[in-house]
Design a protein around this motif. Structure first.
Motif, PDB file in Angstrom:
ATOM      1  N   ASN A 355       0.840  -1.298   0.144  1.00 47.99           N
ATOM      2  CA  ASN A 355       0.143   0.029   0.089  1.00 47.99           C
ATOM      3  C   ASN A 355       0.854   1.200   0.192  1.00 47.99           C
ATOM      4  OD1 ASN A 355      -2.957  -1.107   0.513  1.00 47.99           O
ATOM      5  ND2 ASN A 355      -1.775  -2.278   1.944  1.00 47.99           N
ATOM      6  N   ASP A 356       2.038   1.255  -0.555  1.00 51.38           N
ATOM      7  CA  ASP A 356       2.976   2.191  -0.842  1.00 51.38           C
ATOM      8  C   ASP A 356       3.400   3.060   0.449  1.00 51.38           C
ATOM      9  OD1 ASP A 356       2.804   2.304  -3.425  1.00 51.38           O
ATOM     10  OD2 ASP A 356       1.071   3.860  -3.777  1.00 51.38           O
ATOM     11  N   GLY A 357       3.399   2.136   1.731  1.00 54.58           N
ATOM     12  CA  GLY A 357       3.989   2.539   2.752  1.00 54.58           C
ATOM     13  C   GLY A 357       5.496   2.734   2.666  1.00 54.58           C
ATOM     14  N   TYR A 358       6.247   2.135   1.594  1.00 52.67           N
ATOM     15  CA  TYR A 358       7.708   2.230   1.498  1.00 52.67           C
ATOM     16  C   TYR A 358       8.204   3.347   1.275  1.00 52.67           C
ATOM     17  CZ  TYR A 358       7.328   2.579  -3.419  1.00 52.67           C
ATOM     18  OH  TYR A 358       7.068   3.082  -4.704  1.00 52.67           O
ATOM     19  N   ARG A 359       7.222   4.434   0.937  1.00 47.58           N
ATOM     20  CA  ARG A 359       7.621   5.425   0.366  1.00 47.58           C
ATOM     21  C   ARG A 359       8.110   6.439   1.665  1.00 47.58           C
ATOM     22  NH1 ARG A 359       5.759   6.732  -4.865  1.00 47.58           N
ATOM     23  NH2 ARG A 359       4.132   5.280  -5.717  1.00 47.58           N
ATOM     24  N   ILE A 360       7.503   6.119   2.559  1.00 49.70           N
ATOM     25  CA  ILE A 360       7.810   6.987   3.835  1.00 49.70           C
ATOM     26  C   ILE A 360       9.083   6.672   4.435  1.00 49.70           C
ATOM     27  CG2 ILE A 360       7.289   6.975   6.463  1.00 49.70           C
ATOM     28  CD1 ILE A 360       5.060   7.774   4.707  1.00 49.70           C
ATOM     29  N   PHE A 361       9.782   5.514   4.088  1.00 52.12           N
ATOM     30  CA  PHE A 361      11.284   5.431   4.291  1.00 52.12           C
ATOM     31  C   PHE A 361      12.323   5.741   3.161  1.00 52.12           C
ATOM     32  CE2 PHE A 361       8.500   2.582   6.449  1.00 52.12           C
ATOM     33  CZ  PHE A 361       8.942   2.729   7.742  1.00 52.12           C
ATOM     34  N   TYR A 362      11.784   6.709   2.340  1.00 55.38           N
ATOM     35  CA  TYR A 362      13.064   7.091   1.316  1.00 55.38           C
ATOM     36  C   TYR A 362      13.015   8.926   1.389  1.00 55.38           C
ATOM     37  CZ  TYR A 362      13.411   2.763  -1.126  1.00 55.38           C
ATOM     38  OH  TYR A 362      13.670   1.249  -1.087  1.00 55.38           O
ATOM     39  N   ASP A 363      13.845   9.413   1.214  1.00 54.11           N
ATOM     40  CA  ASP A 363      14.265  10.842   1.259  1.00 54.11           C
ATOM     41  C   ASP A 363      14.314  11.075  -0.361  1.00 54.11           C
ATOM     42  OD1 ASP A 363      14.836  13.380   1.605  1.00 54.11           O
ATOM     43  OD2 ASP A 363      16.712  12.894   2.575  1.00 54.11           O
ATOM     44  N   GLY A 364      13.227  11.213  -1.057  1.00 49.85           N
ATOM     45  CA  GLY A 364      13.253  11.260  -2.423  1.00 49.85           C
ATOM     46  C   GLY A 364      13.541  10.018  -2.931  1.00 49.85           C
ATOM     47  N   LEU A 449      14.166  -4.726   7.984  1.00 51.60           N
ATOM     48  CA  LEU A 449      13.602  -4.104   6.971  1.00 51.60           C
ATOM     49  C   LEU A 449      14.642  -4.071   5.852  1.00 51.60           C
ATOM     50  CD1 LEU A 449      11.457  -1.871   6.190  1.00 51.60           C
ATOM     51  CD2 LEU A 449      13.166  -0.084   6.744  1.00 51.60           C
ATOM     52  N   CYS A 450      14.228  -4.097   4.580  1.00 47.11           N
ATOM     53  CA  CYS A 450      15.168  -4.475   3.535  1.00 47.11           C
ATOM     54  C   CYS A 450      14.976  -3.310   2.362  1.00 47.11           C
ATOM     55  CB  CYS A 450      14.978  -5.896   2.892  1.00 47.11           C
ATOM     56  SG  CYS A 450      15.109  -7.470   3.946  1.00 47.11           S
ATOM     57  N   TYR A 451      15.960  -2.990   1.658  1.00 49.22           N
ATOM     58  CA  TYR A 451      15.745  -1.921   0.823  1.00 49.22           C
ATOM     59  C   TYR A 451      16.169  -2.390  -0.729  1.00 49.22           C
ATOM     60  CZ  TYR A 451      15.279   2.143   4.104  1.00 49.22           C
ATOM     61  OH  TYR A 451      14.742   3.094   4.970  1.00 49.22           O
ATOM     62  N   THR A 452      17.056  -3.238  -0.621  1.00 47.81           N
ATOM     63  CA  THR A 452      17.503  -3.840  -1.952  1.00 47.81           C
ATOM     64  C   THR A 452      17.485  -5.259  -2.328  1.00 47.81           C
ATOM     65  OG1 THR A 452      19.702  -3.969  -1.268  1.00 47.81           O
ATOM     66  CG2 THR A 452      19.126  -1.969  -1.901  1.00 47.81           C
ATOM     67  N   ASP A 453      17.541  -5.667  -3.420  1.00 45.22           N
ATOM     68  CA  ASP A 453      17.651  -7.255  -3.719  1.00 45.22           C
ATOM     69  C   ASP A 453      18.796  -7.950  -2.823  1.00 45.22           C
ATOM     70  OD1 ASP A 453      15.891  -6.680  -5.723  1.00 45.22           O
ATOM     71  OD2 ASP A 453      17.170  -6.751  -7.284  1.00 45.22           O
ATOM     72  N   ASN A 473       8.368 -15.527  13.804  1.00 43.26           N
ATOM     73  CA  ASN A 473       8.568 -14.222  14.676  1.00 43.26           C
ATOM     74  C   ASN A 473       9.686 -13.678  14.127  1.00 43.26           C
ATOM     75  OD1 ASN A 473      10.491 -16.342  15.152  1.00 43.26           O
ATOM     76  ND2 ASN A 473      10.816 -15.575  17.193  1.00 43.26           N
ATOM     77  N   ILE A 474      10.092 -13.719  12.962  1.00 48.09           N
ATOM     78  CA  ILE A 474      10.971 -13.123  12.222  1.00 48.09           C
ATOM     79  C   ILE A 474      10.315 -12.469  10.959  1.00 48.09           C
ATOM     80  CG2 ILE A 474      13.321 -13.020  10.942  1.00 48.09           C
ATOM     81  CD1 ILE A 474      14.238 -15.093  12.687  1.00 48.09           C
ATOM     82  N   VAL A 475       9.868 -11.226  11.073  1.00 45.37           N
ATOM     83  CA  VAL A 475       9.106 -10.683   9.864  1.00 45.37           C
ATOM     84  C   VAL A 475      10.079  -9.946   9.135  1.00 45.37           C
ATOM     85  CG1 VAL A 475       7.246  -8.962   9.574  1.00 45.37           C
ATOM     86  CG2 VAL A 475       7.161 -10.483  11.440  1.00 45.37           C
ATOM     87  N   ILE A 476      10.262 -10.143   7.859  1.00 45.09           N
ATOM     88  CA  ILE A 476      11.112  -9.369   7.037  1.00 45.09           C
ATOM     89  C   ILE A 476      10.220  -8.419   5.994  1.00 45.09           C
ATOM     90  CG2 ILE A 476      12.281  -9.810   4.903  1.00 45.09           C
ATOM     91  CD1 ILE A 476      12.959 -12.629   5.876  1.00 45.09           C
ATOM     92  N   ILE A 477      10.514  -7.242   6.147  1.00 45.55           N
ATOM     93  CA  ILE A 477       9.634  -6.258   5.360  1.00 45.55           C
ATOM     94  C   ILE A 477      10.619  -5.796   4.187  1.00 45.55           C
ATOM     95  CG2 ILE A 477       8.689  -3.840   5.436  1.00 45.55           C
ATOM     96  CD1 ILE A 477       8.008  -4.414   8.281  1.00 45.55           C
ATOM     97  N   ASP A 478       9.832  -5.960   2.860  1.00 48.21           N
ATOM     98  CA  ASP A 478      10.375  -5.541   1.787  1.00 48.21           C
ATOM     99  C   ASP A 478      10.156  -4.317   1.464  1.00 48.21           C
ATOM    100  OD1 ASP A 478      11.054  -5.173  -0.850  1.00 48.21           O
ATOM    101  OD2 ASP A 478      10.146  -6.858  -1.710  1.00 48.21           O
ATOM    102  N   ALA A 479      10.972  -3.446   1.656  1.00 52.88           N
ATOM    103  CA  ALA A 479      10.787  -1.829   1.324  1.00 52.88           C
ATOM    104  C   ALA A 479      11.274  -1.180   0.081  1.00 52.88           C
ATOM    105  CB  ALA A 479      11.235  -1.060   2.623  1.00 52.88           C
ATOM    106  N   ARG A 480      11.742  -2.333  -0.857  1.00 52.91           N
ATOM    107  CA  ARG A 480      12.190  -1.872  -2.086  1.00 52.91           C
ATOM    108  C   ARG A 480      11.345  -0.953  -3.016  1.00 52.91           C
ATOM    109  NH1 ARG A 480      13.903  -7.754  -4.535  1.00 52.91           N
ATOM    110  NH2 ARG A 480      11.692  -7.931  -3.499  1.00 52.91           N
ATOM    111  N   ARG A 481      11.695  -0.115  -3.516  1.00 47.49           N
ATOM    112  CA  ARG A 481      11.005   0.743  -4.293  1.00 47.49           C
ATOM    113  C   ARG A 481      10.165  -0.076  -5.378  1.00 47.49           C
ATOM    114  NH1 ARG A 481      11.777   6.161  -3.889  1.00 47.49           N
ATOM    115  NH2 ARG A 481      10.847   6.412  -5.914  1.00 47.49           N
TER     116      ARG A 481
END
Length: 488
Positions: A355-364, A449-453, A473-481
């Motif tokens: 739901n586009d929440g990843y955008r919050i974790f980017y500065d531009g 939190l993961c940003y890249t491949d 109990n290990i939650v991996i969040i994919d925050a890639r653009r």
């Protein structure tokens, strides 16, 4: 207007521009922001009122010096050296709520010893334009950044109260303002702090709500103060090069080298640095003089850092809360610590990934790299929940990000990490177990939190290595653009 009343502007339902026009920080009313008042910015300012405040702060410290050196520091009234943290400004190092220790017995003893020792000439400087309280933090292990923040805030408390009162009377409704009697003015004759009455914003939505203090943006800084021990050490060569006397400069360099082993490590260089400054104390004032000469750039640098904090933390907070509320049941989980924490972590994962929440974790286009910033965003988001979640719990083995608890028998430790962290494997394998034992918690959850491949591959590789693949109990969040829907 957001349903979440986390920021000052949201809680009082006013425009953010009101605070911006007034020059005040739009504080978060659920947890401290990692900012503090830097007295050097008072000194460097062109505003006459700030310059007077700086003189007032230094003047009170000189008064404390008088008390400290009476009878060579014996039988000093330690109460005069105690300063509480003024928590109502919602600034500082506390990452849960706004509580802090302030300056107590350790500071009192350290200051008295310093004034009767290395800093006995404090206030008698001939090299610098003015005396600076930050000088006490250079080489004094017992007096650090907390001293600068708490001492300065206490000494300009009356000004901040007046500053906040003026804003409140101009922009807030009568019901949002309440009169408080606050001790803020020191009486030299009685050696006591005297009260004054102020009409201030307060937590009017709560019974007996405390007052709230605003702070001007242009006296705030991030991280270390402009004058600080690490900067002094890192610029030691610049300081020695500024010495015009060739013989003296050579003697100082020789003294420094005489304290180094053949293959010095950083700790050896720090030791040599301290010994050299103790032998040649004017080096402290030479360093401060260099800072004074560059004072015009100081405010520019700090304002850039504050803008970065605002963009990464404050501006992202409410949008993320709204997304979590609109796209998931994040704020309506039944009260069971492990289930609640796990479901919330997975709701967070879904909002960020789908739901586009990843955008919050980017500065531009650039990801927010600091783990501390990521954790603060998560913490502040949780504070919008109706449940009690304690953050940065420290039970003797270091601080855990969260301890979610419902009574003494039901608690869960939650840790947030960046996949790029060099300590990820160790953290996932051991850290939560340590926190669980210290906190007597029976459950633990790790959120990565993961940003890249490469981040994704690294996490999968680490989980396979430590035998924790597929653990809930290990939650991996994919925050890639993510690509836009039209391109998918």
């Amino acid at each position: 207007m957001s349903k979440f009343k986390l920021l000052f502007s949201e809680y009082f339902e006013i425009k953010e521009s009101n605070l911006a026009d007034y020059g005040a920080l739009n504080i978060c009313l659920s947890s401290d922001l990692p900012l503090f008042i830097d007295p050097f910015l008072l000194f460097a300012s062109e505003k006459a009122e700030y310059k007077e405040l700086h003189k007032h702060v230094v003047g009170h410290l000189l008064l404390l010096k008088e008390y400290a050196i009476e009878n060579n520091g014996k039988d000093v009234d330690l109460r005069l050296f105690r300063f509480p943290e003024i928590k109502q400004n919602w600034l500082g190092l506390a990452q849960y709520g706004n509580g802090g220790k302030g300056l107590g017995l350790r500071f009192a003893k350290g200051a008295i010893q310093a004034f009767n020792g290395f800093y006995n000439s404090f206030g008698e400087e001939k090299i610098t334009d003015e005396t600076h309280i930050e000088k006490l933090t250079l080489l004094n292990a017992g007096v650090g950044k907390d001293f600068i923040s708490d001492f300065t805030t206490n000494l300009i408390f009356e000004y901040l109260l007046e500053y906040t009162e003026a804003f409140a009377l101009k922009y807030l409704k009568d019901a949002q303002v309440k009169e408080f009697s606050i001790r803020c003015r020191f009486d030299k004759a009685t050696k006591t702090w005297q009260p004054r009455k102020f009409k201030l914003p307060h937590f009017f939505r709560e019974k007996n709500g405390d007052f709230i203090l605003l702070t001007p943006l242009d006296i705030l800084t991030v991280d270390d103060a402009i004058i600080n021990n690490n900067d002094f050490y890192n610029n030691f060569n610049t300081v020695t090069r500024s010495i015009g006397n060739d013989s003296l400069r050579s003697a100082i360099n020789d003294h420094f080298r005489s304290h180094l082993p053949k293959k010095p490590k950083k700790k050896d260089k720090i030791h040599a640095f301290i010994k050299t400054v103790e032998q040649y104390p004017d080096l402290v004032d030479l360093y401060i003089r260099i800072k004074e000469d560059s004072k015009n750039t100081a405010s520019e640098v700090t304002s850039e850092k504050i803008e970065e904090i605002r963009e990464q933390l404050i501006d992202s907070l409410t949008p993320l809360c709204n997304l979590l509320n609109d796209k998931s049941p994040f704020y309506s989980v039944n009260p069971n610590s492990y289930d609640e924490a796990l479901k919330r972590a997975n709701y967070l994962k879904d909002v960020i990934e789908n739901n586009d929440g990843y955008r919050i974790f980017y500065d531009g286009t650039k990801p927010i790299a600091k783990e501390d910033t990521i954790q603060r965003i998560f913490r502040l988001t949780w504070y919008a929940s109706p449940y009690d979640v304690n953050s940065e719990v420290n039970n003797g083995r270091g601080p855990a990000d969260y301890k979610v608890s419902f009574g003494s028998g039901d608690s869960t430790i939650v840790e947030f990490k960046l996949a790029k962290s060099s300590s990820l494997e160790r953290n996932l394998e051991n850290q939560t177990d340590i926190y669980k034992a210290a906190s007597k918690s029976s459950n633990d959850i790790s959120v990565v939190l993961c940003y890249t491949d490469s981040d994704i591959r690294k996490v999968n590789r680490v989980l396979k290595k430590i035998g924790k693949e597929g653990h809930e109990n290990i939650v991996i969040i994919d925050a890639r653009r993510k690509a836009s829907a039209s391109k998918v």
